[in-house]
Write a protein that holds these residues in place. Sequence first.
Motif, PDB file in Angstrom:
ATOM      1  N   PRO A  51      26.919   8.511  31.944  1.00  0.00           N
ATOM      2  CA  PRO A  51      25.723   9.489  32.255  1.00  0.00           C
ATOM      3  C   PRO A  51      26.158  11.005  31.669  1.00  0.00           C
ATOM      4  CG  PRO A  51      26.951   9.054  34.372  1.00  0.00           C
ATOM      5  CD  PRO A  51      27.576   7.934  33.342  1.00  0.00           C
ATOM      6  N   CYS A  52      25.080  11.532  31.437  1.00  0.00           N
ATOM      7  CA  CYS A  52      25.378  12.958  30.947  1.00  0.00           C
ATOM      8  C   CYS A  52      26.065  13.872  32.392  1.00  0.00           C
ATOM      9  CB  CYS A  52      24.200  13.809  30.734  1.00  0.00           C
ATOM     10  SG  CYS A  52      24.389  15.344  30.676  1.00  0.00           S
ATOM     11  N   ALA A  53      25.570  13.732  33.511  1.00  0.00           N
ATOM     12  CA  ALA A  53      26.101  14.089  34.682  1.00  0.00           C
ATOM     13  C   ALA A  53      26.471  13.088  35.689  1.00  0.00           C
ATOM     14  CB  ALA A  53      25.215  15.201  35.334  1.00  0.00           C
ATOM     15  N   MET A  75      34.938   5.884  30.521  1.00  0.00           N
ATOM     16  CA  MET A  75      33.617   6.072  30.894  1.00  0.00           C
ATOM     17  C   MET A  75      33.448   7.773  30.893  1.00  0.00           C
ATOM     18  SD  MET A  75      31.485   5.619  33.796  1.00  0.00           S
ATOM     19  CE  MET A  75      30.819   6.471  35.085  1.00  0.00           C
ATOM     20  N   ARG A  76      32.222   8.337  30.637  1.00  0.00           N
ATOM     21  CA  ARG A  76      32.217   9.677  30.489  1.00  0.00           C
ATOM     22  C   ARG A  76      31.098   9.979  31.805  1.00  0.00           C
ATOM     23  NH1 ARG A  76      28.593  13.283  27.351  1.00  0.00           N
ATOM     24  NH2 ARG A  76      28.355  13.856  29.288  1.00  0.00           N
ATOM     25  N   GLY A  77      31.094  11.350  31.943  1.00  0.00           N
ATOM     26  CA  GLY A  77      30.447  11.861  33.292  1.00  0.00           C
ATOM     27  C   GLY A  77      30.691  13.211  33.354  1.00  0.00           C
ATOM     28  N   TYR A  80      31.003  19.220  36.134  1.00  0.00           N
ATOM     29  CA  TYR A  80      30.572  20.590  35.886  1.00  0.00           C
ATOM     30  C   TYR A  80      29.796  20.668  34.352  1.00  0.00           C
ATOM     31  CZ  TYR A  80      34.673  21.090  39.175  1.00  0.00           C
ATOM     32  OH  TYR A  80      35.271  21.240  40.262  1.00  0.00           O
ATOM     33  N   LYS A  81      28.532  20.838  34.826  1.00  0.00           N
ATOM     34  CA  LYS A  81      27.729  20.952  33.258  1.00  0.00           C
ATOM     35  C   LYS A  81      27.339  22.117  32.984  1.00  0.00           C
ATOM     36  CE  LYS A  81      26.344  17.768  31.890  1.00  0.00           C
ATOM     37  NZ  LYS A  81      27.091  17.012  30.750  1.00  0.00           N
ATOM     38  N   PRO A  82      27.365  22.407  31.548  1.00  0.00           N
ATOM     39  CA  PRO A  82      27.060  23.678  30.918  1.00  0.00           C
ATOM     40  C   PRO A  82      25.557  23.770  30.528  1.00  0.00           C
ATOM     41  CG  PRO A  82      27.931  22.186  29.365  1.00  0.00           C
ATOM     42  CD  PRO A  82      27.896  21.304  30.450  1.00  0.00           C
ATOM     43  N   SER A 221      24.217  11.234  20.982  1.00  0.00           N
ATOM     44  CA  SER A 221      23.399  11.550  21.835  1.00  0.00           C
ATOM     45  C   SER A 221      22.892  13.048  21.934  1.00  0.00           C
ATOM     46  CB  SER A 221      23.663  11.268  23.228  1.00  0.00           C
ATOM     47  OG  SER A 221      24.197   9.879  23.319  1.00  0.00           O
ATOM     48  N   HIS A 222      23.840  13.959  21.986  1.00  0.00           N
ATOM     49  CA  HIS A 222      23.479  15.184  22.008  1.00  0.00           C
ATOM     50  C   HIS A 222      22.701  15.879  20.773  1.00  0.00           C
ATOM     51  CE1 HIS A 222      25.675  15.007  25.646  1.00  0.00           C
ATOM     52  NE2 HIS A 222      24.803  15.942  25.994  1.00  0.00           N
ATOM     53  N   ALA A 223      23.255  15.160  19.561  1.00  0.00           N
ATOM     54  CA  ALA A 223      22.654  15.601  18.245  1.00  0.00           C
ATOM     55  C   ALA A 223      21.162  15.265  18.285  1.00  0.00           C
ATOM     56  CB  ALA A 223      23.500  14.919  17.041  1.00  0.00           C
ATOM     57  N   VAL A 247      28.640   8.540  24.003  1.00  0.00           N
ATOM     58  CA  VAL A 247      27.172   8.116  24.388  1.00  0.00           C
ATOM     59  C   VAL A 247      26.819   8.249  25.765  1.00  0.00           C
ATOM     60  CG1 VAL A 247      27.383   5.695  24.318  1.00  0.00           C
ATOM     61  CG2 VAL A 247      25.486   6.678  23.267  1.00  0.00           C
ATOM     62  N   GLU A 248      25.519   8.613  25.841  1.00  0.00           N
ATOM     63  CA  GLU A 248      24.990   8.956  27.127  1.00  0.00           C
ATOM     64  C   GLU A 248      24.020   7.579  27.514  1.00  0.00           C
ATOM     65  OE1 GLU A 248      25.175  13.576  28.023  1.00  0.00           O
ATOM     66  OE2 GLU A 248      22.932  12.674  27.258  1.00  0.00           O
ATOM     67  N   VAL A 249      24.584   7.216  28.869  1.00  0.00           N
ATOM     68  CA  VAL A 249      23.804   5.963  29.344  1.00  0.00           C
ATOM     69  C   VAL A 249      23.199   6.507  30.821  1.00  0.00           C
ATOM     70  CG1 VAL A 249      24.078   3.319  29.756  1.00  0.00           C
ATOM     71  CG2 VAL A 249      25.698   4.575  28.173  1.00  0.00           C
ATOM     72  N   CYS A 258      19.553  15.093  34.150  1.00  0.00           N
ATOM     73  CA  CYS A 258      19.908  15.819  32.916  1.00  0.00           C
ATOM     74  C   CYS A 258      20.062  14.901  31.525  1.00  0.00           C
ATOM     75  CB  CYS A 258      21.445  16.391  33.110  1.00  0.00           C
ATOM     76  SG  CYS A 258      22.305  17.355  32.097  1.00  0.00           S
ATOM     77  N   ASP A 259      19.279  15.245  30.421  1.00  0.00           N
ATOM     78  CA  ASP A 259      19.340  14.581  29.316  1.00  0.00           C
ATOM     79  C   ASP A 259      18.923  13.027  29.449  1.00  0.00           C
ATOM     80  OD1 ASP A 259      20.324  16.734  28.068  1.00  0.00           O
ATOM     81  OD2 ASP A 259      22.384  16.198  27.830  1.00  0.00           O
ATOM     82  N   GLY A 260      18.047  12.820  30.379  1.00  0.00           N
ATOM     83  CA  GLY A 260      17.471  11.603  30.308  1.00  0.00           C
ATOM     84  C   GLY A 260      16.697  11.067  28.979  1.00  0.00           C
ATOM     85  N   PRO A 261      15.948  11.830  28.203  1.00  0.00           N
ATOM     86  CA  PRO A 261      15.483  11.351  27.103  1.00  0.00           C
ATOM     87  C   PRO A 261      16.253  10.854  25.951  1.00  0.00           C
ATOM     88  CG  PRO A 261      14.391  13.566  27.698  1.00  0.00           C
ATOM     89  CD  PRO A 261      15.769  13.087  28.569  1.00  0.00           C
ATOM     90  N   GLN A 262      17.349  11.294  25.880  1.00  0.00           N
ATOM     91  CA  GLN A 262      18.549  10.839  24.815  1.00  0.00           C
ATOM     92  C   GLN A 262      19.422   9.767  25.488  1.00  0.00           C
ATOM     93  OE1 GLN A 262      20.307  14.691  24.261  1.00  0.00           O
ATOM     94  NE2 GLN A 262      22.014  14.048  25.469  1.00  0.00           N
ATOM     95  N   SER A 263      19.321   9.480  26.738  1.00  0.00           N
ATOM     96  CA  SER A 263      20.263   8.329  27.381  1.00  0.00           C
ATOM     97  C   SER A 263      19.734   6.963  27.340  1.00  0.00           C
ATOM     98  CB  SER A 263      20.455   8.724  29.111  1.00  0.00           C
ATOM     99  OG  SER A 263      20.833  10.178  29.200  1.00  0.00           O
TER     100      SER A 263
HETATM  101 MN    MN Z   1      24.168  15.643  28.027  1.00  0.00          MN
END
Ligand code: MN
Length: 295
Positions: A51-53, A75-77, A80-82, A221-223, A247-249, A258-263
């Motif tokens: 996930p993004c967060a 695994m990413r996640g 601390y989110k900018p 994802s962020h692009a 990649v975000e899932v 956070c960032d649902g539309p691209q996940s």
């Molecule tokens: Mn994100």
Amino acid sequence: MMIVMNETVTEEEVEAPYRLASAQITRGERSVLDVDGRKVGGDSFTLIAGPCAVESREQTLATARVVRDAGASFMRGGAYKPRTSPYAFQGLGQEGLRLLAEAKSETGLPIVTELMDTRDLDDVLEVADVVQIGARNMQNYTMLAEIGRSGRTALLKRGLSSTLDELLMAAEYILSEGNPNVILCERGIRTFETAYRFTLDLMAVPVLKERSHLPVIVDPSHAAGRRDLVLPLSMAAAAVGADGIIVEVHPNPDEAICDGPQSLRADDFAQYARAVEDAAALAGKALAVREAARA
Ligand code: MN
Ligand code: PEP
């Protein structure tokens, strides 16, 4: 990975201003990192997903299981989110790190998570196998030097409006502290185009690999900012020689903080991972964990 100085090329003789990051210093030989027994670079394709967060225990563990089962290497996640707005969710902080540690112990997946403030470095190092430096901190030179001194593998994202040489100079801040473990990441840059979130600069991949020995991955994802573009951009990234993808899932992107539309939807992730594995195979690379499983 060791940066070996040899008789023919010394640090002083390297022409590029980024001496240790340059392809010249290794005489064109590519660096292959070893992170928790997983190869990054060379003939490995590193799939980092999550996930993004970090939002909750349920969301984190559910995503970790899905990405592990589908063959992700890490695994990413974000704990601390900018965020563009100071009023937006800033991440769960230490509680988020604790949940990532739980995901790691349950699935065995090494963790990639972002450091936003050097005051949190010790806490982040407790759980992060790879410390992400976000696009907005690419030129936070004191933070880069701290991560350099920590010795931990760094995933360095290209700044929103940074040139490739600026990215390589940022990497140099980590390398010059004696830490050779740096992964570069193209994540889209600001251009005049507003039809999508950022412009994914896929030419950055072969050109960074020409200029530097460091592994190069892509964040589609962020692009894109849009889920439907993530698979085609991932395949394109593999085709231009990327060493991996981050990649975000999310189990339920419509409810993501956070960032649902691209996940990507967790339910679709296994199919996505197969397509990426096939695209990577065409480029002569195999998913890092599958490779380990075969060995
Ligand atoms: Mn994100
Ligand atoms: C992220 O990976 O969650 C992120 C915020 O990325 P970037 O720094 O590339 O915007």
